[in-house]
Design an enzyme around this catalytic site. Structure first.
Site, PDB file in Angstrom:
ATOM      1  N   GLY A 169       2.503   0.738  11.226  1.00  0.00           N
ATOM      2  CA  GLY A 169       2.045  -0.082  12.339  1.00  0.00           C
ATOM      3  C   GLY A 169       1.620  -1.470  11.918  1.00  0.00           C
ATOM      4  O   GLY A 169       1.955  -2.469  12.570  1.00  0.00           O
ATOM      5  N   ALA A 170       0.875  -1.556  10.824  1.00  0.00           N
ATOM      6  CA  ALA A 170       0.395  -2.851  10.338  1.00  0.00           C
ATOM      7  C   ALA A 170      -0.163  -2.654   8.939  1.00  0.00           C
ATOM      8  O   ALA A 170      -0.396  -1.530   8.498  1.00  0.00           O
ATOM      9  CB  ALA A 170      -0.661  -3.438  11.272  1.00  0.00           C
ATOM     10  N   MET A 171      -0.443  -3.778   8.246  1.00  0.00           N
ATOM     11  CA  MET A 171      -0.987  -3.727   6.892  1.00  0.00           C
ATOM     12  C   MET A 171      -1.952  -4.875   6.689  1.00  0.00           C
ATOM     13  O   MET A 171      -1.638  -6.022   6.993  1.00  0.00           O
ATOM     14  CB  MET A 171       0.140  -3.775   5.857  1.00  0.00           C
ATOM     15  CG  MET A 171      -0.354  -3.780   4.419  1.00  0.00           C
ATOM     16  SD  MET A 171      -1.371  -2.335   4.024  1.00  0.00           S
ATOM     17  CE  MET A 171      -2.360  -2.990   2.696  1.00  0.00           C
ATOM     18  N   GLU A 172      -3.131  -4.543   6.121  1.00  0.00           N
ATOM     19  CA  GLU A 172      -4.260  -5.454   6.061  1.00  0.00           C
ATOM     20  C   GLU A 172      -4.246  -6.382   4.850  1.00  0.00           C
ATOM     21  O   GLU A 172      -5.295  -6.640   4.238  1.00  0.00           O
ATOM     22  CB  GLU A 172      -5.570  -4.669   6.069  1.00  0.00           C
ATOM     23  CG  GLU A 172      -5.827  -3.786   4.847  1.00  0.00           C
ATOM     24  CD  GLU A 172      -5.333  -2.363   4.946  1.00  0.00           C
ATOM     25  OE1 GLU A 172      -5.831  -1.503   4.214  1.00  0.00           O
ATOM     26  OE2 GLU A 172      -4.437  -2.120   5.792  1.00  0.00           O
ATOM     27  N   HIS A 193      -8.192  -3.496  14.357  1.00  0.00           N
ATOM     28  CA  HIS A 193      -8.260  -2.564  13.231  1.00  0.00           C
ATOM     29  C   HIS A 193      -7.996  -3.310  11.918  1.00  0.00           C
ATOM     30  O   HIS A 193      -8.765  -3.192  10.956  1.00  0.00           O
ATOM     31  CB  HIS A 193      -7.240  -1.449  13.446  1.00  0.00           C
ATOM     32  CG  HIS A 193      -7.111  -0.476  12.313  1.00  0.00           C
ATOM     33  ND1 HIS A 193      -7.566   0.816  12.395  1.00  0.00           N
ATOM     34  CD2 HIS A 193      -6.568  -0.587  11.073  1.00  0.00           C
ATOM     35  CE1 HIS A 193      -7.321   1.445  11.254  1.00  0.00           C
ATOM     36  NE2 HIS A 193      -6.702   0.607  10.438  1.00  0.00           N
ATOM     37  N   GLU A 194      -6.907  -4.062  11.880  1.00  0.00           N
ATOM     38  CA  GLU A 194      -6.559  -4.764  10.642  1.00  0.00           C
ATOM     39  C   GLU A 194      -7.593  -5.840  10.315  1.00  0.00           C
ATOM     40  O   GLU A 194      -7.907  -6.074   9.135  1.00  0.00           O
ATOM     41  CB  GLU A 194      -5.162  -5.370  10.756  1.00  0.00           C
ATOM     42  CG  GLU A 194      -4.055  -4.377  11.057  1.00  0.00           C
ATOM     43  CD  GLU A 194      -4.009  -3.203  10.101  1.00  0.00           C
ATOM     44  OE1 GLU A 194      -4.253  -3.406   8.894  1.00  0.00           O
ATOM     45  OE2 GLU A 194      -3.743  -2.083  10.567  1.00  0.00           O
ATOM     46  N   GLU A 239       0.853  -1.191   0.000  1.00  0.00           N
ATOM     47  CA  GLU A 239       0.000   0.000   0.000  1.00  0.00           C
ATOM     48  C   GLU A 239       0.890   1.243   0.000  1.00  0.00           C
ATOM     49  O   GLU A 239       1.850   1.303   0.785  1.00  0.00           O
ATOM     50  CB  GLU A 239      -0.898   0.004   1.238  1.00  0.00           C
ATOM     51  CG  GLU A 239      -1.955   1.094   1.188  1.00  0.00           C
ATOM     52  CD  GLU A 239      -2.908   1.039   2.389  1.00  0.00           C
ATOM     53  OE1 GLU A 239      -4.097   1.320   2.188  1.00  0.00           O
ATOM     54  OE2 GLU A 239      -2.453   0.736   3.498  1.00  0.00           O
TER      55      GLU A 239
END
Length: 844
Positions: free
Chosen positions: A262-265, A296-297, A125
């Site tokens: 922080g993170a990736m979905e 969240h993810e 992303e």
């Protein structure tokens, strides 16, 4: 930064091309710099004979074949392959040599210094899938993906789908071939591949196979039980709320090194910042933050992955929905029942700051190209958007909101949708016309301020009550709000809510007749329960109660809202900085929520350094250090508060006595019952002692020898960059601008370089910063360029010369819009600081 795609180009391409499938073959058994990528793309063209382009970034292309005929390699310009003479149905094959990433974009490769193991993972992303395989890299051109990966025989390979065979195919020549069956249709940016000798823990819940992955050298720190617990709670909550079972088969969660966010979905294979594997003791705020990120993810699996935005102008909806849903799930389904308190204190402060910058924008932002979206992962997109969705839930009713979301998912599963599609679904189930609501909340920028206004009679009863609404001159819209009004009274030393009224307000003044005749309480709180997105103010009577009794609330959320009001008043120059700092230091001991404690202490330290009269700053730091030392020594042994106080005290310790205490804790000469001076706390203590000139290179080397890991190397780099000598700063600047650091090491070094309380040393780099920033923006990766611009701006002193230097660069440098925005934000922070310093000076 040159690689780009405009909205117009994307629209034209999606009108022409319909993608059926990708077959991608990767070989990661070669050298350290590149990997082999072969892409077969099947697609249709609406106008046979027309041309378009496909995205690819690669050092070398070996061959391009379109419909069986070779295409000249001249068609590849380094970022795109021009395609001409398309048929109605097309088969494109691109054989390329792609480059591993050091900046976290594309396929990032990492060698673990602890054991020599190599790991790699993708992060795509917003616009980086074409760094791994040739593709039509935009969210509305969904397709199925079939992946084959050749990797060393002792590695595990993870992708969106489970492999055909657990453990891959037979080993041949020291390598193993992994095949993953075609995915459901999805966007390029959520495709994924990770490879390496991962440590893995597996489980299953509600028929969904679960996996948790981390490096072998971190396996002993992994706490899978809590991660699985939150994951199970999240699935149960979302299955009930969304009405559609998790759609991607298996669910893996990978904690990966040197992650840039922080993170990736990624669908079925979520990646997380490795800091969420805790090497040392952390407070529950860190665990709560990890839990929110997990939820969240997971929410993105439905909102974003199953139903995807058409273009990046709806990025806010993607992220805001996941933030709202993740917080709701955390508050209702996990042990962190106070999640909305954390949201009100920490996340909304981020939104309010962003919304008062000159670069603020409507939630539904205009995104003309990829460069614009890359600086739009901000407080508006996440926190303000989630706050507004919370207001929308109150406006249409929670049951209606979830019914509308379920209707939206049912109508658009596996496709692309827009904000209008969601609002249409909500209107259908709620009967509310959301046209005006959308115009007020989503198409305008700025934050409103709400104040109570009332009169009382001789008996102390309200004879009138109104809520006043204000807006900034630059963004004058006055919105409609659904708010709660709480009345709080002190009884036996406790502030309790004695009455609550929920109402709609709009315009500059809204009477609330329901309150007439009520006894005036000790404190009136507008926006109680935090239903809307607005700054709040307290009337004078309530403010006196707050100052004297901030620690007496019997509930965490109203206390958090009052703390937030005090912070907003300080940032807006309505409260002197020194008064805010004293309020925090006087009330922190009574705050039970560790998330609030840590947020308040961080804000107080920022206030002293940025907003206080600079003549009072040494006194302010001394006051903070003295108070935190007392709190630290009196804290319950082994408590989260004790650890939070220790870290905050280390951040402001300046006097010889305070630095001696830090030295004693580091050496073991001083022992505090319950305080584990473990690896991460040792680095925190050492960093402050190095930055104050007490310790130096020898001690850094000694500490690194006991923590010979990549994390240890980053901590050591931060400490070395914080050495308070002109020579050390010069060497660090040369390293920072040399362009050879990985993104993780660059960030660690930059943070040390701009270490607080070293303005005299780093201020001389202001000319060098402006001399370098243009080239950095043009030549570096997006993430690292933004880090340099934002964090590097702290070399600029809080003075009018910084404003003048920024103005001169903006006038003469002709920076692109995204760079202009970030520099303008830094300039505005300086101007706010100068205003607040003047306010604090006047108070003195």
């Amino acid at each position: 930064m040159a690689d780009n795609l405009t909205r117009d180009e994307a629209r034209q391409r999606s009108e022409l091309i319909s993608v059926g499938s990708y077959q991608v073959e990767l070989d990661v058994t070669g050298g350290e710099a590149t990997f082999r990528s072969v892409s077969k793309v099947l697609f249709d063209c609406a106008r046979p004979g027309a041309g378009t382009f496909i995205n690819l970034v690669a050092p070398k292309v070996h061959a391009i074949t379109l419909n069986g005929a070779p295409v000249s390699l001249d068609a590849f310009d380094g970022e795109r392959i021009a395609l001409t003479g398309l048929a109605a149905g097309n088969e494109l094959v691109v054989d390329a040599e792609c480059a591993y990433s050091r900046s976290g974009e594309g396929l990032h490769r990492f060698a673990d210094p602890a054991d020599g193991n190599v790991y790699m993972y993708s992060d795509l992303e917003t616009f980086d899938a074409h760094r791994i395989y040739a593709c039509f890299d935009q969210p509305d051109m969904k397709a199925a993906y079939e992946l084959t990966v050749r990797a060393p025989e002792d590695w595990l390979v993870v992708s969106n789908m489970a492999p055909d065979r657990e453990g891959g195919g037979p080993a041949t020549g020291g390598t193993r071939l992994w095949h993953f069956p075609p995915t459901p249709v999805m966007s390029t940016y959520i495709t994924h591949v990770s490879a390496g000798p991962w440590h893995v823990v597996r489980d299953e819940h509600d028929g969904v196979p679960l996996g948790i992955f981390c490096r072998q050298s971190l396996a002993r720190y992994l706490d899978p039980d809590e991660i699985f617990e939150v994951t199970r709670q999240g699935f149960d909550f979302y299955h009930a709320a969304f009405g559609i079972k998790y759609p991607f088969g298996k669910y893996d969660q990978l904690f990966v090194p040197e992650f840039k966010e922080g993170a990736m979905e990624n669908a079925g294979a979520v990646t997380f910042l490795e800091d969420y594997v805790f090497r040392s003791r952390v407070t529950d705020f860190s665990r709560e933050s990890r839990g929110e990120t997990i939820l969240h993810e997971m929410a993105h699996m439905w909102f974003g992955d199953l139903v995807t935005m058409r273009w990046w102008n709806d990025l806010w909806l993607n992220e805001s929905f996941a933030t709202w849903a993740g917080t709701a799930a955390q508050a209702e389904a996990t042990k962190w029942r106070h999640a909305w308190t954390t949201f009100a204190t920490a996340y909304k402060a981020w939104a309010y700051r962003q919304d008062q910058l000159p670069s603020t924008h409507p939630i539904a932002a205009d995104i003309p190209d990829i460069h614009a979206v890359e600086v739009n992962f901000d407080g508006i997109t996440y926190a303000k958007g989630a706050s507004v969705l919370k207001q929308l839930v109150a406006y249409v009713g929670r049951d209606n909101f979830l019914a509308g979301v379920r209707r939206y998912f049912a109508a658009h599963s596996w496709g692309n949708a827009t904000l209008a599609d969601l609002l249409s679904a909500l209107e259908a189930v709620s009967g509310r016309d959301l046209t005006a609501w959308s115009r007020e909340w989503l198409e305008t920028a700025g934050v409103n301020t709400l104040r109570p206004s009332y009169t009382v009679d001789a008996a102390g009863r309200f004879t009138s009550f109104s809520v006043l609404q204000e807006a900034a001159e630059t963004h004058p819209v006055l919105r409609s709000h659904r708010i709660g009004i709480g009345l709080y009274s002190r009884t036996d030393g406790v502030l309790r809510r004695t009455a609550y009224f929920e109402t709609d307000i709009s315009g500059p003044s809204t009477p609330v007749p329901e309150l007439v005749g009520q006894d005036r309480p000790d404190l009136v709180l507008v926006n109680d329960d935090d239903l809307t997105y607005a700054k709040i103010r307290l009337d004078d009577h309530s403010l006196k109660t707050l100052v004297s009794s901030i620690g007496e609330f019997d509930s965490s959320l109203p206390a958090a809202l009052c703390w937030a009001a005090a912070w907003d008043m300080t940032r807006d120059g309505e409260m002197a900085t020194r008064d805010y700092v004293r309020l925090v230091l006087g009330g922190t001991a009574s705050v039970q929520d560790i998330s609030v404690v840590q947020t308040l202490l961080r804000q107080a330290a920022l206030a002293v350094r940025r907003y206080a009269d600079q003549a009072w700053r040494p006194d302010g730091l001394a006051l903070m250090a003295s108070s935190l030392r007392t709190l630290l020594l009196s804290a319950a042994p082994g408590s989260d508060h004790q650890l939070a106080y220790a870290r905050s005290f280390a951040g402001v310790a300046t006097s010889a006595a305070d630095l001696e205490l830090l030295s004693g804790l580091l050496s073991g000469a001083v022992v505090l019952d319950g305080l584990a001076v473990d690896t991460d706390l040792r680095w925190t203590l050492l960093r402050r002692l190095v930055s104050r000139g007490v310790l130096g290179e020898a001690e850094i080397d000694a500490e690194l020898s006991t923590d010979a890991t990549d994390a240890g190397e980053r901590h050591a780099a931060t400490c070395r960059a914080a050495v308070p000598t002109a020579e050390a700063k010069r060497e660090t600047w040369e390293t920072l601008t040399g362009g050879k650091l990985t993104i993780a090491m660059f960030r660690a070094t930059l943070v040390g370089f701009v270490q607080p309380d070293q303005e005299a040393l780093i201020g001389r780099y202001r000319p060098a910063y402006f001399a370098a920033v243009g080239d950095v923006w043009r030549e570096w990766s997006s993430a690292m360029a933004q880090d340099f611009v934002i964090t590097g701006y702290h070399v600029c002193a809080v003075d009018t010369e910084t404003v003048a230097a920024t103005d001169a660069y903006l006038a003469d440098g002709s920076p692109p819009a995204a760079l202009r925005r970030l520099l303008g934000e830094g300039r505005d922070d300086v101007l706010r600081s100068l205003r607040n310093q003047a306010r604090d000076r006047a108070e003195a």
